[in-house]
Design an enzyme around this catalytic site. Structure first.
Site, PDB file in Angstrom:
ATOM      1  N   HIS A  72      67.777 -21.197  53.018  1.00 47.62           N
ATOM      2  CA  HIS A  72      67.018 -19.941  53.077  1.00 47.62           C
ATOM      3  C   HIS A  72      66.833 -19.379  51.677  1.00 47.62           C
ATOM      4  O   HIS A  72      67.781 -19.275  50.916  1.00 47.62           O
ATOM      5  CB  HIS A  72      67.727 -18.936  53.990  1.00 47.62           C
ATOM      6  CG  HIS A  72      67.446 -19.191  55.437  1.00 47.62           C
ATOM      7  ND1 HIS A  72      66.718 -18.347  56.214  1.00 47.62           N
ATOM      8  CD2 HIS A  72      67.770 -20.256  56.206  1.00 47.62           C
ATOM      9  CE1 HIS A  72      66.607 -18.874  57.427  1.00 47.62           C
ATOM     10  NE2 HIS A  72      67.236 -20.023  57.439  1.00 47.62           N
ATOM     11  N   TYR A 201      67.022  -7.887  58.144  1.00 44.11           N
ATOM     12  CA  TYR A 201      67.996  -6.795  58.183  1.00 44.11           C
ATOM     13  C   TYR A 201      67.187  -5.512  58.384  1.00 44.11           C
ATOM     14  O   TYR A 201      66.424  -5.125  57.509  1.00 44.11           O
ATOM     15  CB  TYR A 201      68.772  -6.705  56.873  1.00 44.11           C
ATOM     16  CG  TYR A 201      69.779  -7.813  56.664  1.00 44.11           C
ATOM     17  CD1 TYR A 201      69.389  -9.078  56.243  1.00 44.11           C
ATOM     18  CD2 TYR A 201      71.139  -7.590  56.882  1.00 44.11           C
ATOM     19  CE1 TYR A 201      70.317 -10.098  56.057  1.00 44.11           C
ATOM     20  CE2 TYR A 201      72.076  -8.599  56.688  1.00 44.11           C
ATOM     21  CZ  TYR A 201      71.663  -9.849  56.283  1.00 44.11           C
ATOM     22  OH  TYR A 201      72.590 -10.852  56.104  1.00 44.11           O
ATOM     23  N   PRO A 292      80.657  -7.819  58.425  1.00 42.31           N
ATOM     24  CA  PRO A 292      79.827  -9.018  58.262  1.00 42.31           C
ATOM     25  C   PRO A 292      78.448  -8.777  57.642  1.00 42.31           C
ATOM     26  O   PRO A 292      77.726  -9.743  57.387  1.00 42.31           O
ATOM     27  CB  PRO A 292      79.684  -9.543  59.697  1.00 42.31           C
ATOM     28  CG  PRO A 292      79.935  -8.380  60.573  1.00 42.31           C
ATOM     29  CD  PRO A 292      80.857  -7.469  59.844  1.00 42.31           C
ATOM     30  N   LYS A 296      79.955 -12.302  53.873  1.00 40.31           N
ATOM     31  CA  LYS A 296      80.903 -12.720  52.831  1.00 40.31           C
ATOM     32  C   LYS A 296      82.210 -13.332  53.333  1.00 40.31           C
ATOM     33  O   LYS A 296      82.904 -14.000  52.558  1.00 40.31           O
ATOM     34  CB  LYS A 296      81.266 -11.503  51.954  1.00 40.31           C
ATOM     35  CG  LYS A 296      80.143 -11.058  51.055  1.00 40.31           C
ATOM     36  CD  LYS A 296      79.907 -12.042  49.942  1.00 40.31           C
ATOM     37  CE  LYS A 296      78.572 -11.871  49.293  1.00 40.31           C
ATOM     38  NZ  LYS A 296      77.726 -13.042  49.282  1.00 40.31           N
ATOM     39  N   TYR A 382      74.403 -11.346  47.218  1.00 45.89           N
ATOM     40  CA  TYR A 382      74.230 -12.005  48.516  1.00 45.89           C
ATOM     41  C   TYR A 382      74.386 -13.517  48.380  1.00 45.89           C
ATOM     42  O   TYR A 382      75.021 -14.170  49.209  1.00 45.89           O
ATOM     43  CB  TYR A 382      72.854 -11.660  49.083  1.00 45.89           C
ATOM     44  CG  TYR A 382      72.674 -12.016  50.544  1.00 45.89           C
ATOM     45  CD1 TYR A 382      72.907 -11.074  51.543  1.00 45.89           C
ATOM     46  CD2 TYR A 382      72.260 -13.287  50.928  1.00 45.89           C
ATOM     47  CE1 TYR A 382      72.737 -11.398  52.880  1.00 45.89           C
ATOM     48  CE2 TYR A 382      72.095 -13.624  52.260  1.00 45.89           C
ATOM     49  CZ  TYR A 382      72.328 -12.670  53.229  1.00 45.89           C
ATOM     50  OH  TYR A 382      72.159 -12.995  54.559  1.00 45.89           O
TER      51      TYR A 382
HETATM   52  C1  LIG Z   1      84.831 -12.360  65.801  1.00 46.03           C
HETATM   53  C2  LIG Z   1      84.444 -12.619  64.364  1.00 46.03           C
HETATM   54  C3  LIG Z   1      83.102 -12.739  64.017  1.00 46.03           C
HETATM   55  C4  LIG Z   1      82.731 -12.958  62.683  1.00 46.03           C
HETATM   56  N1  LIG Z   1      81.413 -13.015  62.355  1.00 46.03           N
HETATM   57  C5  LIG Z   1      81.069 -13.187  61.083  1.00 46.03           C
HETATM   58  C6  LIG Z   1      79.719 -13.214  60.687  1.00 46.03           C
HETATM   59  O1  LIG Z   1      78.815 -13.082  61.517  1.00 46.03           O
HETATM   60  N2  LIG Z   1      79.424 -13.390  59.360  1.00 46.03           N
HETATM   61  C7  LIG Z   1      80.424 -13.537  58.419  1.00 46.03           C
HETATM   62  O2  LIG Z   1      80.131 -13.740  57.223  1.00 46.03           O
HETATM   63  N3  LIG Z   1      81.709 -13.533  58.754  1.00 46.03           N
HETATM   64  C8  LIG Z   1      82.046 -13.348  60.051  1.00 46.03           C
HETATM   65  N4  LIG Z   1      83.344 -13.321  60.378  1.00 46.03           N
HETATM   66  C9  LIG Z   1      84.324 -13.545  59.317  1.00 46.03           C
HETATM   67  C10 LIG Z   1      84.594 -15.044  59.097  1.00 46.03           C
HETATM   68  O3  LIG Z   1      84.458 -15.746  60.284  1.00 46.03           O
HETATM   69  C11 LIG Z   1      86.004 -15.169  58.515  1.00 46.03           C
HETATM   70  O4  LIG Z   1      86.000 -14.497  57.280  1.00 46.03           O
HETATM   71  C12 LIG Z   1      86.495 -16.609  58.357  1.00 46.03           C
HETATM   72  O5  LIG Z   1      86.740 -17.161  59.624  1.00 46.03           O
HETATM   73  C13 LIG Z   1      87.759 -16.650  57.501  1.00 46.03           C
HETATM   74  O6  LIG Z   1      88.343 -17.925  57.565  1.00 46.03           O
HETATM   75  P1  LIG Z   1      89.915 -18.075  57.525  1.00 46.03           P
HETATM   76  O7  LIG Z   1      90.163 -19.550  57.573  1.00 46.03           O
HETATM   77  O8  LIG Z   1      90.476 -17.282  56.434  1.00 46.03           O
HETATM   78  O9  LIG Z   1      90.454 -17.382  58.854  1.00 46.03           O
HETATM   79  P2  LIG Z   1      90.250 -17.771  60.374  1.00 46.03           P
HETATM   80  O10 LIG Z   1      88.916 -18.379  60.595  1.00 46.03           O
HETATM   81  O11 LIG Z   1      90.632 -16.574  61.165  1.00 46.03           O
HETATM   82  O12 LIG Z   1      91.318 -18.936  60.616  1.00 46.03           O
HETATM   83  C14 LIG Z   1      92.694 -18.667  60.762  1.00 46.03           C
HETATM   84  C15 LIG Z   1      93.303 -19.766  61.635  1.00 46.03           C
HETATM   85  O13 LIG Z   1      94.706 -19.547  61.724  1.00 46.03           O
HETATM   86  C16 LIG Z   1      95.110 -19.724  63.061  1.00 46.03           C
HETATM   87  N5  LIG Z   1      96.354 -18.978  63.249  1.00 46.03           N
HETATM   88  C17 LIG Z   1      96.508 -17.638  63.415  1.00 46.03           C
HETATM   89  N6  LIG Z   1      97.810 -17.331  63.542  1.00 46.03           N
HETATM   90  C18 LIG Z   1      98.485 -18.497  63.450  1.00 46.03           C
HETATM   91  C19 LIG Z   1      99.864 -18.828  63.516  1.00 46.03           C
HETATM   92  N7  LIG Z   1     100.804 -17.891  63.714  1.00 46.03           N
HETATM   93  N8  LIG Z   1     100.217 -20.111  63.416  1.00 46.03           N
HETATM   94  C20 LIG Z   1      99.277 -21.092  63.216  1.00 46.03           C
HETATM   95  N9  LIG Z   1      97.956 -20.824  63.155  1.00 46.03           N
HETATM   96  C21 LIG Z   1      97.569 -19.549  63.281  1.00 46.03           C
HETATM   97  C22 LIG Z   1      93.930 -19.218  63.864  1.00 46.03           C
HETATM   98  O14 LIG Z   1      93.907 -19.716  65.196  1.00 46.03           O
HETATM   99  C23 LIG Z   1      92.764 -19.746  63.038  1.00 46.03           C
HETATM  100  O15 LIG Z   1      92.393 -21.043  63.425  1.00 46.03           O
HETATM  101  C24 LIG Z   1      83.724 -13.086  61.693  1.00 46.03           C
HETATM  102  C25 LIG Z   1      85.065 -12.979  62.047  1.00 46.03           C
HETATM  103  C26 LIG Z   1      85.438 -12.728  63.368  1.00 46.03           C
HETATM  104  C27 LIG Z   1      86.894 -12.578  63.698  1.00 46.03           C
END
Ligand SMILES: Cc1cc2nc3c(=O)[nH]c(=O)nc-3n(C[C@H](O)[C@H](O)[C@H](O)COP(=O)(O)OP(=O)(O)OC[C@H]3O[C@@H](n4cnc5c(N)ncnc54)[C@H](O)[C@@H]3O)c2cc1C
Length: 389
Positions: A72, A201, A292, A296, A382
């Site tokens: 995009h 947006y 969101p 980011k 962005y």
């Molecule tokens: C519902 C939702 C919608 C979102 N939508 C958007 C969006 O539209 N646009 C955007 O930019 N960002 C969005 N985000 C943010 C983005 O998805 C996150 O910033 C991203 O997933 C971060 O990745 P991460 O690996 O740090 O954490 P996560 O993806 O949360 O991964 C953490 C992992 O750790 C695991 N875990 C948790 N506790 C434990 C434990 N005790 N033991 C072992 N494993 C564990 C979880 O199951 C998960 O698999 C959204 C977030 C959520 C929650």
């Protein structure tokens, strides 16, 4: 069990960290408390900054992304009667890619299970221990119900906002910042070909709306709603009506189709510092959350682990501590930039019910749509600033 880096959480942060370390000859074990099916089906982010695409490509994960992802070149910014296009390559020389987080995670899991480091699903009772010493460990119960101990050189807490790692860091001190917003996003996935080339947006007196997509046949759309609202109050017809009104512009219509997923997502900003205690390092949502609107969250998680992989490699291969000592401060500089940008986009686009706020928002939108300098500031943030910033 023993490994160099014990990684808690198989989200994008944990899986990519394990992959980057493996490419540099560092062992790791990833522990995840959910099933593979659950992790791969979790609908979340979908916009990848240029640096995220480059990092995934360099890690050998770019083939399907470049085949099925959509590049995009900008966004449309809308307020009633006006839809303005920001051209990112013209403004800052970079683009973004639409490729769902589900697909990023599937690619990472597939690479891990095809001869990569161990990845254990459905573990429970995960506890990082002795993180202040040189020999930390993770206690957990494996999927068969057997208690296990994973001895490590370091532990990465990539277990998201509700994980077990951050409390271990914060109980030793540090600081938290939090802002909750008086609105939430109602998001839907629909089997409908997007009626737009770029994301829209839209500011509207009824509230913000976002038109995005996951593929040429799947749309992802959002409406600003009250955080206390229930998804049960929103029939598919009511959602499509709201989207049509808020995204309305002469000669154009939203394309509708069967809704395959819908949920309400609360919005908050959250930062926890430092992102380290002894030999436990936090990355991704475990340390920070952004609303969101700036797209980011996933990109910040990738930026954190890119830094952390380099720092841990230097520590574990050369015994040098300079980069791990700098990790938290370096990562937090980018975290705060993205926290500001996400807050700014959110504040500009979400109505509060206050007429004064509305005029300020419209003035800011007109400024971004008419000043190249203001548009460039949005475009640079962005599409993503350099990782070491
Ligand atoms: C519902 C939702 C919608 C979102 N939508 C958007 C969006 O539209 N646009 C955007 O930019 N960002 C969005 N985000 C943010 C983005 O998805 C996150 O910033 C991203 O997933 C971060 O990745 P991460 O690996 O740090 O954490 P996560 O993806 O949360 O991964 C953490 C992992 O750790 C695991 N875990 C948790 N506790 C434990 C434990 N005790 N033991 C072992 N494993 C564990 C979880 O199951 C998960 O698999 C959204 C977030 C959520 C929650």
């Amino acid at each position: 069990m023993r490994t160099q880096v014990g990684i808690i959480g198989a989200g994008p942060a944990g899986l990519l960290l394990s992959r980057l370390l493996a490419l540099r000859g560092i062992d790791s074990v990833v522990l995840e408390n959910r099933s593979r099916e659950y992790v791969e089906a979790r609908i979340r982010a979908g916009i990848l900054e240029q640096h995220t695409v480059d990092t995934l490509t360099d890690a050998g994960l770019g083939d399907r992304l470049r085949r099925e992802g959509l590049e995009h070149r900008g966004i449309h910014l809308q307020h009633p009667g006006t839809r303005h296009t920001l051209d990112f390559p013209e403004l800052c020389g970079r683009t973004v890619w639409v490729y769902g987080q589900t697909e990023v995670v599937k690619d990472l899991v597939a690479a891990q299970l095809a001869g990569g480091p161990p990845l254990l699903f459905e573990v429970s009772d995960v506890r990082p221990e002795d993180v202040d010493g040189d020999a930390p460990r993770i206690r957990f119960t494996d999927a068969d119900g057997t208690p296990q101990v994973l001895e490590c050189d370091v532990i990465a807490g990539t277990d998201g906002f509700h994980g077990v790692s951050r409390p271990v860091v914060t109980e030793a001190g540090g600081r938290l910042w939090e802002r909750t917003y008086p609105y939430a996003w109602l998001g839907i996935l629909a089997d409908a070909a997007p009626a737009t080339d770029e994301l829209i947006y839209a500011w509207h007196p009824e509230g913000f709306a976002l038109y995005s997509m996951r593929s040429p046949s799947v749309s992802r759309l959002y409406l600003q709603v009250d955080p206390a609202d229930s998804i049960d109050n929103w029939s598919d017809d009511r959602i499509w009506d709201g989207l049509s009104r808020r995204l309305d512009i002469d000669g154009w219509t939203v394309s509708t189709g069967p809704v395959t997923e819908k949920s309400i997502l609360p919005m908050r900003s959250f930062v926890s510092a430092p992102m380290r205690r002894g030999r436990l390092f936090l990355a991704g949502d475990a340390a920070h959350i952004v609303p969101p609107t700036g797209a980011k969250g996933l990109n910040l998680a990738v930026a954190d682990v890119t830094l952390l992989a380099t720092a841990l490699t230097r520590l574990l291969r050369e015994g040098r501590t300079d980069l791990v000592d700098a990790y938290s401060d370096t990562a937090l500089r980018r975290v705060w930039r993205c926290t500001h940008f996400s807050w700014w986009m959110t504040s500009m686009l979400h109505t509060t019910g206050d007429d004064f706020d509305a005029e300020l928002q419209l003035s800011q939108l007109r400024r971004v749509c008419s000043s190249e300098a203001a548009a460039r500031e949005l475009a640079e943030n962005y599409t993503g600033l350099p990782i070491e910033g």
